[in-house]
Design a protein around this motif. Structure first.
Motif, PDB file in Angstrom:
ATOM      1  N   LEU A  43      -7.215 -10.244  -5.738  1.00 12.16           N
ATOM      2  CA  LEU A  43      -7.567  -8.841  -5.560  1.00 12.16           C
ATOM      3  C   LEU A  43      -6.698  -8.017  -6.487  1.00 12.16           C
ATOM      4  CD1 LEU A  43      -7.633  -8.662  -1.662  1.00 12.16           C
ATOM      5  CD2 LEU A  43      -9.535  -9.121  -3.211  1.00 12.16           C
ATOM      6  N   ALA A  44      -7.310  -7.107  -7.227  1.00 14.86           N
ATOM      7  CA  ALA A  44      -6.566  -6.229  -8.129  1.00 14.86           C
ATOM      8  C   ALA A  44      -6.704  -4.794  -7.635  1.00 14.86           C
ATOM      9  CB  ALA A  44      -7.101  -6.357  -9.552  1.00 14.86           C
ATOM     10  N   PHE A  45      -5.561  -4.161  -7.384  1.00 13.93           N
ATOM     11  CA  PHE A  45      -5.523  -2.781  -6.915  1.00 13.93           C
ATOM     12  C   PHE A  45      -5.135  -1.874  -8.076  1.00 13.93           C
ATOM     13  CE2 PHE A  45      -3.939  -5.010  -2.906  1.00 13.93           C
ATOM     14  CZ  PHE A  45      -5.211  -5.126  -2.371  1.00 13.93           C
ATOM     15  N   GLN A  46      -5.777  -0.724  -8.178  1.00  9.21           N
ATOM     16  CA  GLN A  46      -5.472   0.214  -9.247  1.00  9.21           C
ATOM     17  C   GLN A  46      -4.169   0.949  -8.974  1.00  9.21           C
ATOM     18  OE1 GLN A  46      -8.719   2.873 -10.032  1.00  9.21           O
ATOM     19  NE2 GLN A  46     -10.154   1.199 -10.344  1.00  9.21           N
ATOM     20  N   ALA A  47      -3.403   1.126 -10.032  1.00 11.01           N
ATOM     21  CA  ALA A  47      -2.160   1.892  -9.969  1.00 11.01           C
ATOM     22  C   ALA A  47      -2.289   3.116 -10.869  1.00 11.01           C
ATOM     23  CB  ALA A  47      -0.980   1.033 -10.414  1.00 11.01           C
ATOM     24  N   ARG A  48      -1.610   4.182 -10.513  1.00 14.50           N
ATOM     25  CA  ARG A  48      -1.670   5.430 -11.256  1.00 14.50           C
ATOM     26  C   ARG A  48      -0.911   5.356 -12.583  1.00 14.50           C
ATOM     27  NH1 ARG A  48       0.274   8.694  -7.513  1.00 14.50           N
ATOM     28  NH2 ARG A  48       2.383   8.336  -8.226  1.00 14.50           N
ATOM     29  N   ASP A  49       0.160   4.544 -12.609  1.00 10.93           N
ATOM     30  CA  ASP A  49       0.988   4.458 -13.807  1.00 10.93           C
ATOM     31  C   ASP A  49       1.826   3.176 -13.747  1.00 10.93           C
ATOM     32  OD1 ASP A  49       3.063   5.057 -11.952  1.00 10.93           O
ATOM     33  OD2 ASP A  49       3.004   7.181 -12.491  1.00 10.93           O
ATOM     34  N   ARG A  50       2.613   2.955 -14.780  1.00  8.98           N
ATOM     35  CA  ARG A  50       3.454   1.754 -14.844  1.00  8.98           C
ATOM     36  C   ARG A  50       4.486   1.719 -13.721  1.00  8.98           C
ATOM     37  NH1 ARG A  50       4.886  -0.069 -20.861  1.00  8.98           N
ATOM     38  NH2 ARG A  50       2.753  -0.280 -21.623  1.00  8.98           N
ATOM     39  N   TYR A  60      -2.496  -0.974 -14.112  1.00  5.16           N
ATOM     40  CA  TYR A  60      -2.622   0.347 -14.698  1.00  5.16           C
ATOM     41  C   TYR A  60      -3.318   0.172 -16.031  1.00  5.16           C
ATOM     42  CZ  TYR A  60      -1.238   4.514 -17.313  1.00  5.16           C
ATOM     43  OH  TYR A  60      -1.242   5.638 -18.092  1.00  5.16           O
ATOM     44  N   HIS A  61      -4.422   0.879 -16.212  1.00  6.36           N
ATOM     45  CA  HIS A  61      -5.167   0.837 -17.469  1.00  6.36           C
ATOM     46  C   HIS A  61      -4.728   2.037 -18.300  1.00  6.36           C
ATOM     47  CE1 HIS A  61      -7.840  -2.327 -16.022  1.00  6.36           C
ATOM     48  NE2 HIS A  61      -7.880  -1.676 -14.877  1.00  6.36           N
ATOM     49  N   PHE A 112       0.818  -1.211   0.000  1.00  4.61           N
ATOM     50  CA  PHE A 112       0.000   0.000   0.000  1.00  4.61           C
ATOM     51  C   PHE A 112       0.855   1.266   0.000  1.00  4.61           C
ATOM     52  CE2 PHE A 112      -3.652  -2.575   1.931  1.00  4.61           C
ATOM     53  CZ  PHE A 112      -4.158  -2.847   0.669  1.00  4.61           C
ATOM     54  N   GLU A 113       2.015   1.219   0.596  1.00  2.56           N
ATOM     55  CA  GLU A 113       2.910   2.367   0.521  1.00  2.56           C
ATOM     56  C   GLU A 113       3.307   2.612  -0.934  1.00  2.56           C
ATOM     57  OE1 GLU A 113       7.382   3.168   1.918  1.00  2.56           O
ATOM     58  OE2 GLU A 113       5.969   2.882   3.575  1.00  2.56           O
ATOM     59  N   ALA A 114       3.614   1.554  -1.680  1.00  2.00           N
ATOM     60  CA  ALA A 114       3.958   1.688  -3.093  1.00  2.00           C
ATOM     61  C   ALA A 114       2.790   2.232  -3.909  1.00  2.00           C
ATOM     62  CB  ALA A 114       4.419   0.347  -3.661  1.00  2.00           C
ATOM     63  N   LEU A 115       1.557   1.880  -3.515  1.00  4.53           N
ATOM     64  CA  LEU A 115       0.360   2.335  -4.216  1.00  4.53           C
ATOM     65  C   LEU A 115      -0.195   3.640  -3.644  1.00  4.53           C
ATOM     66  CD1 LEU A 115      -1.417  -1.115  -4.601  1.00  4.53           C
ATOM     67  CD2 LEU A 115      -0.204   0.180  -6.375  1.00  4.53           C
ATOM     68  N   ALA A 117       0.203  -4.795 -15.767  1.00  2.99           N
ATOM     69  CA  ALA A 117      -0.018  -5.301 -14.411  1.00  2.99           C
ATOM     70  C   ALA A 117       1.147  -6.135 -13.918  1.00  2.99           C
ATOM     71  CB  ALA A 117      -1.296  -6.147 -14.381  1.00  2.99           C
ATOM     72  N   ALA A 118       1.135  -6.367 -12.607  1.00  2.96           N
ATOM     73  CA  ALA A 118       2.071  -7.288 -11.958  1.00  2.96           C
ATOM     74  C   ALA A 118       1.283  -8.046 -10.897  1.00  2.96           C
ATOM     75  CB  ALA A 118       3.221  -6.523 -11.320  1.00  2.96           C
ATOM     76  N   PHE A 119       1.747  -9.266 -10.595  1.00  2.00           N
ATOM     77  CA  PHE A 119       1.055 -10.149  -9.668  1.00  2.00           C
ATOM     78  C   PHE A 119       2.034 -10.691  -8.626  1.00  2.00           C
ATOM     79  CE2 PHE A 119      -1.015 -10.211 -13.714  1.00  2.00           C
ATOM     80  CZ  PHE A 119      -2.375 -10.261 -13.449  1.00  2.00           C
ATOM     81  N   ALA A 120       1.546 -10.812  -7.389  1.00  2.26           N
ATOM     82  CA  ALA A 120       2.328 -11.426  -6.317  1.00  2.26           C
ATOM     83  C   ALA A 120       1.376 -12.212  -5.427  1.00  2.26           C
ATOM     84  CB  ALA A 120       3.049 -10.370  -5.494  1.00  2.26           C
ATOM     85  N   LEU A 121       1.866 -13.314  -4.889  1.00  2.00           N
ATOM     86  CA  LEU A 121       1.093 -14.061  -3.905  1.00  2.00           C
ATOM     87  C   LEU A 121       1.429 -13.509  -2.527  1.00  2.00           C
ATOM     88  CD1 LEU A 121       1.560 -17.680  -5.265  1.00  2.00           C
ATOM     89  CD2 LEU A 121      -0.348 -16.110  -5.670  1.00  2.00           C
ATOM     90  N   ASP A 122       0.400 -13.184  -1.737  1.00  2.00           N
ATOM     91  CA  ASP A 122       0.640 -12.681  -0.383  1.00  2.00           C
ATOM     92  C   ASP A 122       1.022 -13.853   0.525  1.00  2.00           C
ATOM     93  OD1 ASP A 122      -1.705 -13.968   0.560  1.00  2.00           O
ATOM     94  OD2 ASP A 122      -2.774 -12.098   0.952  1.00  2.00           O
ATOM     95  N   PRO A 123       1.326 -13.615   1.798  1.00  2.00           N
ATOM     96  CA  PRO A 123       1.754 -14.714   2.670  1.00  2.00           C
ATOM     97  C   PRO A 123       0.744 -15.859   2.816  1.00  2.00           C
ATOM     98  CG  PRO A 123       2.415 -12.636   3.639  1.00  2.00           C
ATOM     99  CD  PRO A 123       1.538 -12.311   2.445  1.00  2.00           C
ATOM    100  N   ASP A 124      -0.539 -15.615   2.496  1.00  2.00           N
ATOM    101  CA  ASP A 124      -1.551 -16.675   2.562  1.00  2.00           C
ATOM    102  C   ASP A 124      -1.887 -17.262   1.198  1.00  2.00           C
ATOM    103  OD1 ASP A 124      -3.020 -17.053   5.397  1.00  2.00           O
ATOM    104  OD2 ASP A 124      -2.153 -15.056   5.224  1.00  2.00           O
TER     105      ASP A 124
END
Length: 142
Positions: free
Chosen positions: A73-80, A127-128, A33-36, A112-119
């Motif tokens: 879960l997909a979170f929106q990003a402002r840019d690449r 970014y669209h 969330f800090e990155a986003l 987009a980029a994807f990561a698996l969280d600890p669970d």
């Protein structure tokens, strides 16, 4: 970002993830969330939340003793650059790579980029942006 805004007309109001290791999830999501540029809005001994995502232990009152299953879960990003920062933060804070930053064939301009969280939840930053004709697409299967 205002954390107490009410948005009418959206399908999802909030989502709860019930996790095995709250501190591992707190490290992961705080970095992501800090990155986003989304602030952690609140926390307690058995939960934390940001925007519409509530993360808790199975012992929290709302969880009723049950872990949630695997989610995407997909979170929106402002840019690449924000997508790339998300991916780096996720991998540096307990996430596992599930698809590095790149164009996807879902629609023109989908980056987009994807990561698996600890669970094991599949967490995405997307970014669209405008369509680009010259770069190849990356295919991801869910």
């Amino acid at each position: 970002m205002e954390t107490q805004e009410l948005h009418r007309g959206r399908l999802i109001d909030h989502i709860q993830l019930v996790v095995r290791d709250l501190e591992a999830s707190r490290r992961f999501y705080t970095a992501v969330f800090e990155a986003l540029q989304v602030p952690i809005a609140g926390s307690g001994p058995d939960y934390f939340w940001a925007d519409e995502l509530f993360v808790s232990t199975a012992s929290s009152e709302a969880a009723q003793g049950e872990l949630t299953g695997r989610h995407h879960l997909a979170f929106q990003a402002r840019d690449r650059a924000m997508v790339e920062a998300f991916h780096q933060a996720a991998l540096a804070h307990g996430g596992r790579d599930n698809g590095g930053p790149g164009r996807r064939a879902y629609h023109p301009g989908y980056y987009a980029a994807f990561a698996l969280d600890p669970d094991g939840n599949n967490i995405e930053a997307v970014y669209h942006g405008p369509a680009e004709r010259s770069a190849p697409s990356v295919k991801v299967v869910f």
